[in-house]
Design a protein around this motif. Structure first.
Motif, PDB file in Angstrom:
ATOM      1  N   THR A  46       1.008  -1.092   0.165  1.00 63.72           N
ATOM      2  CA  THR A  46       0.014  -0.399  -0.106  1.00 63.72           C
ATOM      3  C   THR A  46       1.285   0.927   0.062  1.00 63.72           C
ATOM      4  O   THR A  46       0.489   2.715  -0.070  1.00 63.72           O
ATOM      5  N   GLY A  47       2.112   1.280   0.187  1.00 61.84           N
ATOM      6  CA  GLY A  47       2.828   2.202   0.261  1.00 61.84           C
ATOM      7  C   GLY A  47       3.065   2.924   0.988  1.00 61.84           C
ATOM      8  O   GLY A  47       3.094   4.103   1.594  1.00 61.84           O
ATOM      9  N   ASP A  48       2.292   2.392   2.737  1.00 66.01           N
ATOM     10  CA  ASP A  48       2.678   3.024   3.909  1.00 66.01           C
ATOM     11  C   ASP A  48       3.781   2.454   4.899  1.00 66.01           C
ATOM     12  O   ASP A  48       3.592   2.697   6.181  1.00 66.01           O
ATOM     13  N   LEU A  49       4.577   2.091   3.831  1.00 61.77           N
ATOM     14  CA  LEU A  49       5.936   1.116   4.617  1.00 61.77           C
ATOM     15  C   LEU A  49       7.376   2.492   4.995  1.00 61.77           C
ATOM     16  O   LEU A  49       7.434   2.870   3.489  1.00 61.77           O
ATOM     17  N   ASP A  50       7.668   3.172   5.861  1.00 63.71           N
ATOM     18  CA  ASP A  50       8.561   3.872   5.331  1.00 63.71           C
ATOM     19  C   ASP A  50       9.928   2.874   5.483  1.00 63.71           C
ATOM     20  O   ASP A  50      10.369   3.310   7.442  1.00 63.71           O
ATOM     21  N   ALA A  51      10.265   2.616   5.163  1.00 65.11           N
ATOM     22  CA  ALA A  51      11.229   1.257   5.356  1.00 65.11           C
ATOM     23  C   ALA A  51      12.668   1.837   5.463  1.00 65.11           C
ATOM     24  O   ALA A  51      13.189   1.349   6.317  1.00 65.11           O
ATOM     25  N   PRO A  52      13.007   2.986   5.854  1.00 67.99           N
ATOM     26  CA  PRO A  52      14.630   3.728   6.303  1.00 67.99           C
ATOM     27  C   PRO A  52      14.424   3.928   7.445  1.00 67.99           C
ATOM     28  O   PRO A  52      14.479   3.490   8.404  1.00 67.99           O
ATOM     29  N   ALA A  53      12.966   4.372   7.752  1.00 72.96           N
ATOM     30  CA  ALA A  53      13.227   4.843   9.433  1.00 72.96           C
ATOM     31  C   ALA A  53      12.265   3.067   9.834  1.00 72.96           C
ATOM     32  O   ALA A  53      13.246   3.215  11.201  1.00 72.96           O
ATOM     33  N   VAL A  54      12.131   2.035   9.531  1.00 69.37           N
ATOM     34  CA  VAL A  54      11.967   0.861   9.920  1.00 69.37           C
ATOM     35  C   VAL A  54      13.438   0.616  10.177  1.00 69.37           C
ATOM     36  O   VAL A  54      13.690  -0.501  11.065  1.00 69.37           O
ATOM     37  N   GLY A  55      14.416   0.430   8.985  1.00 67.11           N
ATOM     38  CA  GLY A  55      15.447  -0.111   8.659  1.00 67.11           C
ATOM     39  C   GLY A  55      16.206   0.222   9.996  1.00 67.11           C
ATOM     40  O   GLY A  55      16.569  -0.340  10.747  1.00 67.11           O
TER      41      GLY A  55
END
Length: 157
Positions: A46-55
């Motif tokens: 859905t494009g709702d994941l902030d992968a850099p922040a989660v990482g």
């Protein structure tokens, strides 16, 4: 209508902007891994994941010893295999700086570097990983250095 975040015994709080590292690291057993993978795939789709922040959060938690990297490796590997290789690579590229800055490296770091190399190679996206060159420069034949070399070679193409 049921809550899409209800995963039986565990209820996941709505995570509009992140797949929260604290939650994933604390998930128990197989059922938790499946829930983590489902949440990651849904948020990525859905494009709702902030992968850099989660990482970055996962990297900090792992570097602080809050959990073992192996706890997130399986859901991330499964997510990459299910079509979310770009998301996984972006997440790992953000997690690795904190992990690589830790001495000694947290257990499981070579496996995470290996998955990072796989996903970086699959996507072709070059993302700078601070600290990677320092690990490569150590030299030697350890698995940690070997996996760092492999990722570095992919990123230098």
């Amino acid at each position: 209508m049921s809550d899409p975040w209800d995963v039986g015994l565990l209820t996941v709080p709505p995570l509009a902007d992140t797949w929260h590292g604290d939650w994933v690291a604390a998930m128990p057993g197989y059922r938790g891994l499946v829930a983590a993978l489902d949440a990651l795939l849904m948020l990525a789709a859905t494009g709702d994941l902030d992968a850099p922040a989660v990482g970055a959060r996962l990297g900090t938690l792992a570097a602080d010893g809050a959990f073992r990297l192996s706890r997130v490796l399986r859901p991330l590997r499964d997510a990459a295999g299910a079509g979310a290789a770009l998301t996984v690579w972006r997440l790992l590229a953000a997690a690795l700086p904190a992990v690589l800055a830790t001495s000694p490296a947290p257990r499981g770091t070579p496996d995470v570097l290996g998955l990072a190399a796989e996903t970086a190679g699959a996507t072709g996206l070059r993302i700078e990983v601070p600290g990677l060159a320092d690990v490569v420069a150590r030299g030697g034949s350890s698995r940690l250095v070997g996996e760092a070399r492999r990722l570095s070679a992919l990123l230098d193409r």
